[in-house]
Design a protein around this motif. Sequence first.
Motif, mmCIF file in Angstrom:
data_model
loop_
_atom_site.group_PDB
_atom_site.id
_atom_site.type_symbol
_atom_site.label_atom_id
_atom_site.label_comp_id
_atom_site.label_asym_id
_atom_site.label_seq_id
_atom_site.Cartn_x
_atom_site.Cartn_y
_atom_site.Cartn_z
ATOM 1 N N TRP A 43 -9.486 55.489 43.659
ATOM 2 C CA TRP A 43 -10.500 56.207 44.433
ATOM 3 C C TRP A 43 -9.803 57.297 45.219
ATOM 4 C CZ3 TRP A 43 -15.495 55.102 43.680
ATOM 5 C CH2 TRP A 43 -15.817 53.864 43.141
ATOM 6 N N THR A 44 -10.417 58.464 45.279
ATOM 7 C CA THR A 44 -9.904 59.531 46.114
ATOM 8 C C THR A 44 -10.651 59.487 47.437
ATOM 9 O OG1 THR A 44 -9.418 60.888 44.186
ATOM 10 C CG2 THR A 44 -9.541 62.007 46.300
ATOM 11 N N CYS A 45 -9.900 59.421 48.519
ATOM 12 C CA CYS A 45 -10.479 59.318 49.852
ATOM 13 C C CYS A 45 -10.239 60.625 50.593
ATOM 14 C CB CYS A 45 -9.839 58.160 50.611
ATOM 15 S SG CYS A 45 -9.957 56.588 49.741
ATOM 16 N N ASP A 46 -11.283 61.164 51.195
ATOM 17 C CA ASP A 46 -11.203 62.433 51.916
ATOM 18 C C ASP A 46 -10.851 62.213 53.380
ATOM 19 O OD1 ASP A 46 -11.962 63.889 49.631
ATOM 20 O OD2 ASP A 46 -14.069 63.417 50.008
ATOM 21 N N PHE A 47 -10.061 63.138 53.930
ATOM 22 C CA PHE A 47 -9.624 63.076 55.322
ATOM 23 C C PHE A 47 -10.816 63.236 56.262
ATOM 24 C CE2 PHE A 47 -8.086 65.370 59.117
ATOM 25 C CZ PHE A 47 -7.237 64.408 59.610
ATOM 26 N N LYS A 48 -10.882 62.368 57.292
ATOM 27 C CA LYS A 48 -11.973 62.421 58.272
ATOM 28 C C LYS A 48 -11.489 62.718 59.691
ATOM 29 C CE LYS A 48 -15.448 61.960 55.729
ATOM 30 N NZ LYS A 48 -16.253 63.124 55.466
ATOM 31 N N GLY A 49 -10.298 62.256 60.052
ATOM 32 C CA GLY A 49 -9.818 62.497 61.415
ATOM 33 C C GLY A 49 -8.468 61.838 61.639
ATOM 34 N N GLU A 50 -7.892 62.104 62.816
ATOM 35 C CA GLU A 50 -6.586 61.522 63.143
ATOM 36 C C GLU A 50 -6.576 61.078 64.596
ATOM 37 O OE1 GLU A 50 -3.774 65.231 64.265
ATOM 38 O OE2 GLU A 50 -4.344 65.109 62.145
ATOM 39 N N CYS A 78 -1.349 64.990 58.294
ATOM 40 C CA CYS A 78 -2.124 64.041 57.484
ATOM 41 C C CYS A 78 -2.453 64.701 56.139
ATOM 42 C CB CYS A 78 -3.419 63.662 58.195
ATOM 43 S SG CYS A 78 -3.191 62.629 59.642
ATOM 44 N N PRO A 79 -2.302 63.974 55.044
ATOM 45 C CA PRO A 79 -2.689 64.532 53.743
ATOM 46 C C PRO A 79 -4.203 64.792 53.703
ATOM 47 C CG PRO A 79 -1.384 62.535 53.468
ATOM 48 C CD PRO A 79 -1.698 62.659 54.913
ATOM 49 N N ALA A 80 -4.628 65.796 52.949
ATOM 50 C CA ALA A 80 -6.047 66.140 52.848
ATOM 51 C C ALA A 80 -6.835 65.039 52.154
ATOM 52 C CB ALA A 80 -6.220 67.448 52.094
ATOM 53 N N SER A 81 -6.180 64.298 51.250
ATOM 54 C CA SER A 81 -6.831 63.179 50.575
ATOM 55 C C SER A 81 -5.773 62.185 50.136
ATOM 56 C CB SER A 81 -7.649 63.649 49.367
ATOM 57 O OG SER A 81 -6.787 64.222 48.406
ATOM 58 N N ILE A 82 -6.189 60.946 49.917
ATOM 59 C CA ILE A 82 -5.284 59.909 49.414
ATOM 60 C C ILE A 82 -5.978 59.188 48.262
ATOM 61 C CG2 ILE A 82 -4.051 59.566 51.572
ATOM 62 C CD1 ILE A 82 -5.787 57.070 52.038
ATOM 63 N N LYS A 83 -5.196 58.516 47.448
ATOM 64 C CA LYS A 83 -5.744 57.697 46.364
ATOM 65 C C LYS A 83 -5.429 56.251 46.649
ATOM 66 C CE LYS A 83 -5.690 61.058 42.753
ATOM 67 N NZ LYS A 83 -6.611 61.114 41.703
ATOM 68 N N VAL A 84 -6.455 55.419 46.543
ATOM 69 C CA VAL A 84 -6.284 53.976 46.742
ATOM 70 C C VAL A 84 -6.823 53.222 45.555
ATOM 71 C CG1 VAL A 84 -6.195 53.911 49.242
ATOM 72 C CG2 VAL A 84 -8.388 53.856 48.104
#
Length: 84
Positions: A43-50, A78-84
């Motif tokens: 799944w690609t997860c989009d950045f929401k906040g830090e 923070c990366p713009a998106s991550i994969k989990v």
Amino acid sequence: MNYRILAYPLALIALMSFAPAGLGEPQPARQSFAEWGGDRLAWTCDFKGEDSDGFDKICAYDCAGSRKEIKIDKFDHCPASIKV
């Protein structure tokens, strides 16, 4: 002479030649869909906040409606998106 008496053993011998020789190696147990998908689906997860946490930075992501957080060094981006 009655040839049917000889035909039955010959037919059995012919059928037994197609039988498997032994049990062979055991087959592994089938995995459930959750186990199978764990290492094959991403799944690609989009950045929401830090948020800051001492010497670390917590990056929050939206993963198909659920929240995922990762910790990185405070001075990294923070990366713009991550994969989990």
